[in-house]
Design a protein around this motif. Structure first.
Motif, PDB file in Angstrom:
ATOM      1  N   ASP A 204       0.841  -1.184   0.000  1.00  0.00           N
ATOM      2  CA  ASP A 204       0.000   0.000   0.000  1.00  0.00           C
ATOM      3  C   ASP A 204       0.879   1.237   0.000  1.00  0.00           C
ATOM      4  O   ASP A 204       2.094   1.156   0.230  1.00  0.00           O
ATOM      5  N   SER A 205       0.258   2.381  -0.259  1.00  0.00           N
ATOM      6  CA  SER A 205       1.012   3.631  -0.301  1.00  0.00           C
ATOM      7  C   SER A 205       0.073   4.812  -0.033  1.00  0.00           C
ATOM      8  O   SER A 205      -0.979   4.929  -0.674  1.00  0.00           O
ATOM      9  N   GLY A 206       0.437   5.650   0.924  1.00  0.00           N
ATOM     10  CA  GLY A 206      -0.240   6.920   1.142  1.00  0.00           C
ATOM     11  C   GLY A 206      -1.718   6.846   1.448  1.00  0.00           C
ATOM     12  O   GLY A 206      -2.477   7.732   1.031  1.00  0.00           O
ATOM     13  N   LEU A 207      -2.147   5.828   2.148  1.00  0.00           N
ATOM     14  CA  LEU A 207      -3.574   5.709   2.458  1.00  0.00           C
ATOM     15  C   LEU A 207      -4.026   6.768   3.448  1.00  0.00           C
ATOM     16  O   LEU A 207      -3.304   7.098   4.390  1.00  0.00           O
ATOM     17  N   GLU A 208      -5.230   7.275   3.245  1.00  0.00           N
ATOM     18  CA  GLU A 208      -5.854   8.194   4.193  1.00  0.00           C
ATOM     19  C   GLU A 208      -7.194   7.589   4.604  1.00  0.00           C
ATOM     20  O   GLU A 208      -8.246   7.934   4.068  1.00  0.00           O
ATOM     21  N   GLY A 209      -7.132   6.655   5.524  1.00  0.00           N
ATOM     22  CA  GLY A 209      -8.323   5.926   5.932  1.00  0.00           C
ATOM     23  C   GLY A 209      -8.030   4.444   5.978  1.00  0.00           C
ATOM     24  O   GLY A 209      -6.934   3.993   5.615  1.00  0.00           O
ATOM     25  N   HIS A 210      -8.997   3.670   6.452  1.00  0.00           N
ATOM     26  CA  HIS A 210      -8.795   2.237   6.631  1.00  0.00           C
ATOM     27  C   HIS A 210      -9.293   1.463   5.409  1.00  0.00           C
ATOM     28  O   HIS A 210     -10.217   1.888   4.722  1.00  0.00           O
ATOM     29  N   VAL A 211      -8.657   0.321   5.168  1.00  0.00           N
ATOM     30  CA  VAL A 211      -9.019  -0.569   4.071  1.00  0.00           C
ATOM     31  C   VAL A 211      -9.181  -1.988   4.614  1.00  0.00           C
ATOM     32  O   VAL A 211      -8.345  -2.450   5.403  1.00  0.00           O
ATOM     33  N   THR A 212     -10.230  -2.664   4.190  1.00  0.00           N
ATOM     34  CA  THR A 212     -10.374  -4.088   4.460  1.00  0.00           C
ATOM     35  C   THR A 212     -10.030  -4.849   3.183  1.00  0.00           C
ATOM     36  O   THR A 212     -10.696  -4.667   2.147  1.00  0.00           O
ATOM     37  N   HIS A 213      -8.967  -5.646   3.244  1.00  0.00           N
ATOM     38  CA  HIS A 213      -8.628  -6.501   2.102  1.00  0.00           C
ATOM     39  C   HIS A 213      -9.203  -7.888   2.358  1.00  0.00           C
ATOM     40  O   HIS A 213      -8.832  -8.574   3.316  1.00  0.00           O
ATOM     41  N   ASN A 214     -10.134  -8.311   1.514  1.00  0.00           N
ATOM     42  CA  ASN A 214     -10.773  -9.620   1.608  1.00  0.00           C
ATOM     43  C   ASN A 214     -10.410 -10.374   0.338  1.00  0.00           C
ATOM     44  O   ASN A 214     -11.061 -10.227  -0.696  1.00  0.00           O
ATOM     45  N   GLY A 215      -9.333 -11.156   0.402  1.00  0.00           N
ATOM     46  CA  GLY A 215      -8.781 -11.768  -0.802  1.00  0.00           C
ATOM     47  C   GLY A 215      -8.892 -13.272  -0.814  1.00  0.00           C
ATOM     48  O   GLY A 215      -9.132 -13.918   0.211  1.00  0.00           O
ATOM     49  N   ALA A 216      -8.690 -13.854  -2.003  1.00  0.00           N
ATOM     50  CA  ALA A 216      -8.770 -15.305  -2.152  1.00  0.00           C
ATOM     51  C   ALA A 216      -7.807 -15.776  -3.232  1.00  0.00           C
ATOM     52  O   ALA A 216      -7.554 -15.070  -4.221  1.00  0.00           O
ATOM     53  N   VAL A 217      -7.278 -16.995  -3.018  1.00  0.00           N
ATOM     54  CA  VAL A 217      -6.381 -17.647  -3.978  1.00  0.00           C
ATOM     55  C   VAL A 217      -6.892 -19.068  -4.203  1.00  0.00           C
ATOM     56  O   VAL A 217      -7.124 -19.806  -3.242  1.00  0.00           O
ATOM     57  N   GLU A 218      -7.073 -19.443  -5.468  1.00  0.00           N
ATOM     58  CA  GLU A 218      -7.469 -20.807  -5.821  1.00  0.00           C
ATOM     59  C   GLU A 218      -6.467 -21.367  -6.826  1.00  0.00           C
ATOM     60  O   GLU A 218      -6.182 -20.726  -7.836  1.00  0.00           O
ATOM     61  N   ILE A 219      -5.955 -22.566  -6.535  1.00  0.00           N
ATOM     62  CA  ILE A 219      -4.945 -23.181  -7.396  1.00  0.00           C
ATOM     63  C   ILE A 219      -5.357 -24.625  -7.679  1.00  0.00           C
ATOM     64  O   ILE A 219      -5.728 -25.369  -6.760  1.00  0.00           O
ATOM     65  N   PHE A 220      -5.265 -25.022  -8.943  1.00  0.00           N
ATOM     66  CA  PHE A 220      -5.602 -26.379  -9.353  1.00  0.00           C
ATOM     67  C   PHE A 220      -4.377 -26.985 -10.037  1.00  0.00           C
ATOM     68  O   PHE A 220      -3.945 -26.502 -11.095  1.00  0.00           O
ATOM     69  N   VAL A 221      -3.833 -28.027  -9.407  1.00  0.00           N
ATOM     70  CA  VAL A 221      -2.582 -28.640  -9.857  1.00  0.00           C
ATOM     71  C   VAL A 221      -2.925 -30.022 -10.403  1.00  0.00           C
ATOM     72  O   VAL A 221      -3.230 -30.952  -9.653  1.00  0.00           O
ATOM     73  N   LYS A 222      -2.865 -30.155 -11.711  1.00  0.00           N
ATOM     74  CA  LYS A 222      -3.288 -31.397 -12.364  1.00  0.00           C
ATOM     75  C   LYS A 222      -2.199 -32.478 -12.279  1.00  0.00           C
ATOM     76  O   LYS A 222      -1.084 -32.231 -11.803  1.00  0.00           O
ATOM     77  N   ASN A 223      -2.507 -33.666 -12.767  1.00  0.00           N
ATOM     78  CA  ASN A 223      -1.630 -34.824 -12.627  1.00  0.00           C
ATOM     79  C   ASN A 223      -0.180 -34.523 -13.038  1.00  0.00           C
ATOM     80  O   ASN A 223       0.079 -34.072 -14.160  1.00  0.00           O
ATOM     81  N   GLY A 224       0.740 -34.748 -12.108  1.00  0.00           N
ATOM     82  CA  GLY A 224       2.158 -34.597 -12.408  1.00  0.00           C
ATOM     83  C   GLY A 224       2.650 -33.167 -12.515  1.00  0.00           C
ATOM     84  O   GLY A 224       3.841 -32.937 -12.775  1.00  0.00           O
ATOM     85  N   ALA A 225       1.792 -32.191 -12.307  1.00  0.00           N
ATOM     86  CA  ALA A 225       2.199 -30.782 -12.402  1.00  0.00           C
ATOM     87  C   ALA A 225       2.878 -30.329 -11.111  1.00  0.00           C
ATOM     88  O   ALA A 225       2.713 -30.943 -10.049  1.00  0.00           O
ATOM     89  N   LYS A 226       3.628 -29.238 -11.205  1.00  0.00           N
ATOM     90  CA  LYS A 226       4.287 -28.645 -10.047  1.00  0.00           C
ATOM     91  C   LYS A 226       4.043 -27.140 -10.038  1.00  0.00           C
ATOM     92  O   LYS A 226       4.356 -26.457 -11.009  1.00  0.00           O
TER      93      LYS A 226
END
Length: 434
Positions: A204-226
């Motif tokens: 973040d940079s130079g915020l004037e006030g509060h922020v709620t970060h509501n984030g998500a990560v989804e990963i699908f690793v198929k057969n033999g993948a890395k």
């Protein structure tokens, strides 16, 4: 407990924003359905902490992002993160949307897709729709539903079968407008026998006030993948950071998590590998430094379904001043996951009498023919070690620093990305006031 969450947007406004961005009908419908769920679901339950007492209402509103004409337009702190990282691929999100996207011609010719998730929903529906919100369901709790309704910008990374991406692909997620909704969603699909490393930074940079970060990560690793996923969160005290990460790992596939939790504000994260396939692997490394009056809740999980699946989780956290941390490790071995092996270690080091740490190793075993183990410790800096180092002419400050670096070294030294190791080292120094 029934949620008292105030919804940051109403259905009409959400639909209008979605239509203004010309999102496909299935995306708009998904958003509206999730928003309806958010009004009835409970907040997530954190171990020994109450998230309803945190500042989780500062969502802001959607603001259209303007593309960068040059990376020089970024705040200095963010600009430094992208130096030397433009050869493979780079995505930058600023507040509510993506402002920069680049992928090398070589990777594009191999069929790699690296773009913002909003664009991917329109241009690559057949690749996105089967996976979006499938690892993290909108009905898990109120914050998952709110994220599914309001996510913006984000990253979509697709690696075709048998393609090996040598250079790390990078994203920078920046918030510098407290009035703007900031909720990126990361979606990665690695097809069979592919290889990829993805690295992102939340700043973040130079915020004037509060922020709620509501984030998500989804990963699908198929057969033999890395897949190697590295993420560093370095957000200020003006931001409450709540992030859920899930990976679904198929037969003989491998998932590696590297997470640096270097925020200054209240933080909750949940990182889980679902080892669905036989011979699937998960390796999670998490380091954290808490300071000030932070409240921190980190959970790392491995859920074994596949036979001969293996998981390793290592978390090391340093708490200073009045920071409070709850560190959870959960290994769940389901019935039928024979020959599974789940190992975990959580260690918390407290630097002040007012700091607090709690390490909770949890093993849930529903199968007999398995191997599982855990180790956990919570303690303060050893006074004898400090005395010994000071007797050799080393100052107290330097002595404490050496002990802390030694404490974190077993995790940091195993990180295979040199640039990330250096970055985490400098962030540890900053957090420790050096």
């Amino acid at each position: 407990m029934t949620t008292q969450t105030t919804l940051p947007v109403n259905a009409e406004a959400l639909k209008a924003v979605s239509q203004s961005k010309q999102e496909p009908a299935w995306v708009t419908e998904g958003r509206l359905s999730a928003l309806e769920l958010a009004g009835s679901l409970p907040l997530p339950k954190l171990e020994k902490q109450r998230i309803d007492r945190w500042n989780i209402q500062a969502y802001g509103e959607y603001k259209a992002a303007q593309e960068l004409t040059s990376l020089d337009e970024l705040p200095e702190h963010a600009a430094k993160l992208v130096e030397g990282s433009r050869e493979g691929g780079l995505i930058i999100q600023r507040n509510s949307g993506t402002v920069y996207t680049k992928l090398s011609d070589e990777l594009r010719s191999q069929g790699v897709i690296f773009t913002d998730l909003e664009t991917a929903c329109s241009q690559h529906e057949e690749l996105v729709k089967p996976y979006l919100h499938q690892a993290i369901k909108a009905d898990e709790h109120a914050m998952a539903a709110l994220h599914a309704a309001t996510w913006n910008g984000g990253v979509f990374l697709y690696v075709p079968k048998n393609v090996e991406v040598e250079l790390p692909l990078q994203a920078v997620l920046l918030t510098d407008d407290a009035g703007a909704l900031f909720a990126p969603h990361i979606l990665i699909v690695a097809e069979a026998n592919s290889r990829v490393t993805y690295v992102d930074n939340y700043v973040d940079s130079g915020l004037e006030g509060h922020v709620t970060h509501n984030g998500a990560v989804e990963i699908f690793v198929k057969n033999g993948a890395k897949v190697r996923f590295a993420s560093v969160h370095q957000l200020s005290t003006d931001i409450t950071d709540v992030t859920y990460r899930r990976a679904v790992v198929d037969n003989d596939a491998s998932m590696e998590w590297i997470v640096g939790e270097m925020n200054d504000g209240d933080t909750a994260s949940d990182t889980m590998s679902i080892l669905k396939g036989s011979g699937s692997l998960s390796d999670a490394k998490v380091i954290a430094v808490g300071s000030g009056s932070q409240k921190i809740n980190y959970t790392t999980q491995a859920r074994h379904f596949g036979k001969s699946s293996a998981s390793q989780m290592i978390t090391r956290a340093v708490m200073r001043e009045e920071a409070q941390a709850i560190i959870n490790g959960i290994t769940k071995i389901e019935k039928g996951a024979t020959k599974a092996d789940g190992q975990q270690t959580e260690r918390v080091l407290m630097l002040s009498p007012k700091s607090r740490g709690d390490a909770n190793p949890i093993l849930l075993i529903d199968e007999d023919d398995v191997t599982a183990g855990h180790a956990a410790s919570v303690g303060q800096v050893n006074a004898e070690q400090i005395y010994y180092l000071m007797s050799r002419g080393i100052s107290r400050t330097m002595a404490e620093s050496l002990i802390i670096y030694g404490f974190l070294a077993p995790v940091v030294s195993e990180i295979p990305l040199e640039g990330l190791r250096d970055q985490l080292q400098s962030l540890v120094e900053r957090k420790l006031g050096q």
